[in-house]
Design an enzyme around this catalytic site. Sequence first.
Site, mmCIF file in Angstrom:
data_model
loop_
_atom_site.group_PDB
_atom_site.id
_atom_site.type_symbol
_atom_site.label_atom_id
_atom_site.label_comp_id
_atom_site.label_asym_id
_atom_site.label_seq_id
_atom_site.Cartn_x
_atom_site.Cartn_y
_atom_site.Cartn_z
ATOM 1 N N ARG A 52 104.614 77.737 71.396
ATOM 2 C CA ARG A 52 104.134 76.538 70.707
ATOM 3 C C ARG A 52 105.287 75.789 70.047
ATOM 4 O O ARG A 52 105.310 74.549 70.042
ATOM 5 C CB ARG A 52 103.066 76.890 69.676
ATOM 6 C CG ARG A 52 102.486 75.636 69.008
ATOM 7 C CD ARG A 52 101.326 75.939 68.093
ATOM 8 N NE ARG A 52 101.733 76.781 66.990
ATOM 9 C CZ ARG A 52 100.879 77.373 66.156
ATOM 10 N NH1 ARG A 52 99.586 77.201 66.294
ATOM 11 N NH2 ARG A 52 101.327 78.135 65.181
ATOM 12 N N ARG A 101 120.413 57.276 56.501
ATOM 13 C CA ARG A 101 118.986 57.150 56.774
ATOM 14 C C ARG A 101 118.743 56.035 57.780
ATOM 15 O O ARG A 101 119.233 54.914 57.583
ATOM 16 C CB ARG A 101 118.232 56.851 55.469
ATOM 17 C CG ARG A 101 116.722 56.719 55.650
ATOM 18 C CD ARG A 101 116.024 56.558 54.297
ATOM 19 N NE ARG A 101 114.575 56.453 54.460
ATOM 20 C CZ ARG A 101 113.918 55.316 54.663
ATOM 21 N NH1 ARG A 101 114.568 54.158 54.722
ATOM 22 N NH2 ARG A 101 112.607 55.317 54.799
ATOM 23 N N LYS A 150 103.031 70.814 65.627
ATOM 24 C CA LYS A 150 103.070 71.495 64.329
ATOM 25 C C LYS A 150 104.236 70.955 63.504
ATOM 26 O O LYS A 150 105.297 71.580 63.424
ATOM 27 C CB LYS A 150 103.171 73.004 64.537
ATOM 28 C CG LYS A 150 102.827 73.813 63.304
ATOM 29 C CD LYS A 150 102.588 75.261 63.667
ATOM 30 C CE LYS A 150 102.512 76.161 62.473
ATOM 31 N NZ LYS A 150 101.407 75.884 61.560
ATOM 32 N N GLU A 182 89.150 70.909 61.851
ATOM 33 C CA GLU A 182 89.688 72.252 61.588
ATOM 34 C C GLU A 182 89.847 72.400 60.076
ATOM 35 O O GLU A 182 89.532 71.478 59.325
ATOM 36 C CB GLU A 182 91.024 72.455 62.309
ATOM 37 C CG GLU A 182 92.084 71.452 61.906
ATOM 38 C CD GLU A 182 93.365 71.542 62.740
ATOM 39 O OE1 GLU A 182 93.681 72.632 63.245
ATOM 40 O OE2 GLU A 182 94.054 70.507 62.842
ATOM 41 N N LEU A 206 95.312 71.585 65.738
ATOM 42 C CA LEU A 206 96.428 72.446 66.118
ATOM 43 C C LEU A 206 95.898 73.536 67.052
ATOM 44 O O LEU A 206 94.824 74.098 66.807
ATOM 45 C CB LEU A 206 97.058 73.095 64.880
ATOM 46 C CG LEU A 206 98.325 73.874 65.230
ATOM 47 C CD1 LEU A 206 99.491 72.928 65.492
ATOM 48 C CD2 LEU A 206 98.695 74.859 64.141
HETATM 49 N N1 PMP Z 1 95.243 74.429 62.112
HETATM 50 C C1 PMP Z 1 96.143 74.025 61.207
HETATM 51 C C2 PMP Z 1 96.084 72.631 60.692
HETATM 52 C C3 PMP Z 1 97.120 74.928 60.739
HETATM 53 O O1 PMP Z 1 98.035 74.524 59.836
HETATM 54 C C4 PMP Z 1 97.119 76.264 61.201
HETATM 55 C C5 PMP Z 1 98.111 77.270 60.682
HETATM 56 N N2 PMP Z 1 99.373 77.072 61.180
HETATM 57 C C6 PMP Z 1 96.150 76.632 62.163
HETATM 58 C C7 PMP Z 1 95.228 75.682 62.590
HETATM 59 C C8 PMP Z 1 96.108 78.024 62.726
HETATM 60 O O2 PMP Z 1 97.129 78.215 63.662
HETATM 61 P P1 PMP Z 1 97.756 79.664 63.910
HETATM 62 O O3 PMP Z 1 96.619 80.561 64.286
HETATM 63 O O4 PMP Z 1 98.706 79.471 65.021
HETATM 64 O O5 PMP Z 1 98.397 80.064 62.614
#
Ligand code: PMP
Length: 286
Positions: A52, A101, A150, A182, A206
Amino acid sequence: MSRTVYLNGEYLPEAEAKVSIFDRGFVMGDGVYEVTSVLDGKILEFPGHSARLQRSLNELEMKCPVTMPELLAIHHELVKVNNIDEGLVYLQITRGNPGDRDFAYPDDNVEPTIVLFTQAKPGLAADPKAKKGIKVISIPDLRWHRRDIKTVQLLYPSMAKMAAKKAGVDDAWFVEDGKVTEGSSNNAYIVKNGQIITRELSHDILHGITRASVLKMAAEAQMEVVERAFTIEEAQNADEAFYTSASSFVMPVVEIDGKALKDGKPGPIAARLREIYLEESKKTAV
Ligand code: PMP
């Protein structure tokens, strides 16, 4: 005791690890990150997190300053020197320091900044919250529309955590167009009539590494998984709810916007999935 951290090829005491004020991570939020759990001194889900990371970097046309085997070796060294038995490794790569910047991405000769540090979390796997369950509120999802990348742009999730704290609960679930996207730092699920329901993958959420493993393990355990969005009302009337993330594994949710689910206790499917996840992910830890 001072931690040893990793910065651009060096292992340093945390107070000596310094990054420029012109670093694009600092002035633009131009960076990506990963968080992996450590149990019994071993890294969970490294292949998923490194894949990822590479994907996030590709989406932002950012170079990776290390190879994946080098990255794993850095994780191992930090876990060793900081004596981490249970905890987390945080990793961040930014587009580096162009010396001033400017909105435009700098030339290719600007090297990315890479930082890794550990966080000791004794008792991470035996978190008492997993026995009691946690409470969430819902708030509008006001984040940008590439939540599959991410990035370190975590201001809105921070605001969501603060709203939850002010409301006297543990976390917030985001809602967009009437449906849960989420959690503020986790993927959201409900269970109804034996079906495990969670939103399908898209740019809206994510792509959780824990999510992918939990869904695979659920299917292997003959549980039915349905990938679709759900409403808060549906969640409040579900048999169970839970969330997943690398740092909390599978966490039961027992109250949403002040309404208790069923008897207000964690459900059997969330508890079973937590058990399976911890057992299986420890087997593949490196
Ligand atoms: N959604 C968001 C917005 C997150 O920040 C996270 C944590 N990183 C997750 C879902 C869960 O992802 P993971 O299982 O890869 O930690």
